[in-house]
Scaffold this active site. Structure first.
Site, PDB file in Angstrom:
ATOM      1  N   HIS A   1       0.328  -2.007  -9.430  1.00 14.57           N
ATOM      2  CA  HIS A   1      -0.027  -2.828  -8.264  1.00 14.57           C
ATOM      3  C   HIS A   1       0.378  -2.108  -6.973  1.00 14.57           C
ATOM      4  CE1 HIS A   1      -0.004  -6.973  -6.162  1.00 14.57           C
ATOM      5  NE2 HIS A   1       0.542  -6.156  -5.282  1.00 14.57           N
ATOM      6  N   GLU A   2       1.612  -1.537  -6.957  1.00 12.27           N
ATOM      7  CA  GLU A   2       2.105  -0.882  -5.735  1.00 12.27           C
ATOM      8  C   GLU A   2       1.376   0.437  -5.483  1.00 12.27           C
ATOM      9  OE1 GLU A   2       3.675  -2.803  -3.934  1.00 12.27           O
ATOM     10  OE2 GLU A   2       4.300  -4.225  -5.462  1.00 12.27           O
TER      11      GLU A   2
ATOM     12  N   GLN B   1       2.255  -2.143   3.545  1.00 11.63           N
ATOM     13  CA  GLN B   1       2.507  -3.572   3.761  1.00 11.63           C
ATOM     14  C   GLN B   1       3.441  -3.828   4.937  1.00 11.63           C
ATOM     15  OE1 GLN B   1       3.362  -4.334  -0.665  1.00 11.63           O
ATOM     16  NE2 GLN B   1       2.415  -6.233   0.029  1.00 11.63           N
TER      17      GLN B   1
ATOM     18  N   HIS C   1      -1.799  -0.157  -3.772  1.00 10.15           N
ATOM     19  CA  HIS C   1      -1.629  -0.336  -2.317  1.00 10.15           C
ATOM     20  C   HIS C   1      -1.734   1.003  -1.581  1.00 10.15           C
ATOM     21  CE1 HIS C   1      -0.689  -4.515  -1.436  1.00 10.15           C
ATOM     22  NE2 HIS C   1       0.211  -4.584  -2.389  1.00 10.15           N
TER      23      HIS C   1
ATOM     24  N   GLY D   1       8.176  -6.069  -5.479  1.00  8.52           N
ATOM     25  CA  GLY D   1       7.630  -4.758  -5.124  1.00  8.52           C
ATOM     26  C   GLY D   1       7.079  -4.781  -3.718  1.00  8.52           C
TER      27      GLY D   1
ATOM     28  N   CYS E   1       1.091 -11.160  -4.298  1.00  8.80           N
ATOM     29  CA  CYS E   1       1.304 -10.047  -3.377  1.00  8.80           C
ATOM     30  C   CYS E   1       1.893 -10.594  -2.078  1.00  8.80           C
ATOM     31  CB  CYS E   1      -0.033  -9.358  -3.099  1.00  8.80           C
ATOM     32  SG  CYS E   1       0.104  -7.954  -2.003  1.00  8.80           S
ATOM     33  N   LEU E   2       2.911  -9.909  -1.538  1.00  4.87           N
ATOM     34  CA  LEU E   2       3.532 -10.390  -0.301  1.00  4.87           C
ATOM     35  C   LEU E   2       2.541 -10.366   0.865  1.00  4.87           C
ATOM     36  CD1 LEU E   2       7.063  -8.726  -0.587  1.00  4.87           C
ATOM     37  CD2 LEU E   2       6.449 -11.119  -1.003  1.00  4.87           C
TER      38      LEU E   2
HETATM   39 NI    NI Z   1       1.028  -6.306  -3.270  1.00  4.94          NI
END
Ligand code: NI
Length: 177
Positions: free
Chosen positions: A137-138, A51, A141, A46, A95-96
């Site tokens: 989660h997304e 991000q 963000h 995701g 998380c990236l």
């Molecule tokens: Ni994340």
């Protein structure tokens, strides 16, 4: 289409509430394409627009479990959680933007999400399992919230401390190169 650099925590762009998109145009479709490229390259399941430093309410995900499975790319524009279950699930999340850190997070086990797709069509989707975790989660963000904001303050501070160190090391590696 292009792979874009991923913004790493801590960064003020990851703490902002993102703006609604409204009308889906070619610019948004190009953003979605870049987000898929960036997510698959990472690799991750995701990615949210902030991000890659774009403060717009756009997310992409693909929770196909193995490489043998068909990809299941989903892009959501202006997503909204319409309903969430009372029963919860605990998943280990990463998380990236916070590489190398993984922690259990408890969230509603099922959610119903409304969103606009890349063709500009408004849709609804019932999510459970990994997809439910990922979409929450997304969407977090897009509201300036990270998975570590679901943890206690001690854990959060430790992770943020380690990330600051990693970012310094990456910056000095780049300076040397
Ligand atoms: Ni994340």
């Amino acid at each position: 289409m292009a792979i874009r650099p991923i913004v790493l925590h801590p960064d003020p762009r990851l703490k902002k509430r993102c703006d609604p998109v409204g009308t889906v145009d070619d610019g948004i479709r190009a953003l979605v394409a870049d987000m898929f490229d960036t997510m698959y390259d990472a690799p991750g399941i995701g990615l949210a627009a902030p991000q890659i430093g774009v403060l717009a309410r756009v997310l992409v995900m693909d929770c196909a479990k193995t490489d043998e499975e068909e990809p299941e790319p989903i892009a959501m524009i202006d997503p909204e959680i319409l309903w969430e279950s009372e029963d919860t699930n605990v998943h280990e999340e990463g998380c990236l933007s916070i590489p190398e850190e993984f922690n259990d997070v408890e969230r509603p086990a099922q959610v119903r999400v409304a969103y606009t797709d890349a063709e500009g069509e408004r849709r609804e989707m019932d999510c459970d399992g990994l997809v439910a975790t990922c979409v929450q989660h997304e969407i977090d963000h897009l509201n300036g919230k990270l998975f570590i904001d679901h943890l206690g303050p001690m854990k959060r501070q430790m992770i943020t401390g380690r990330m600051k160190k990693r970012k310094r090391e990456r910056a000095s590696d780049k300076a040397k190169a």
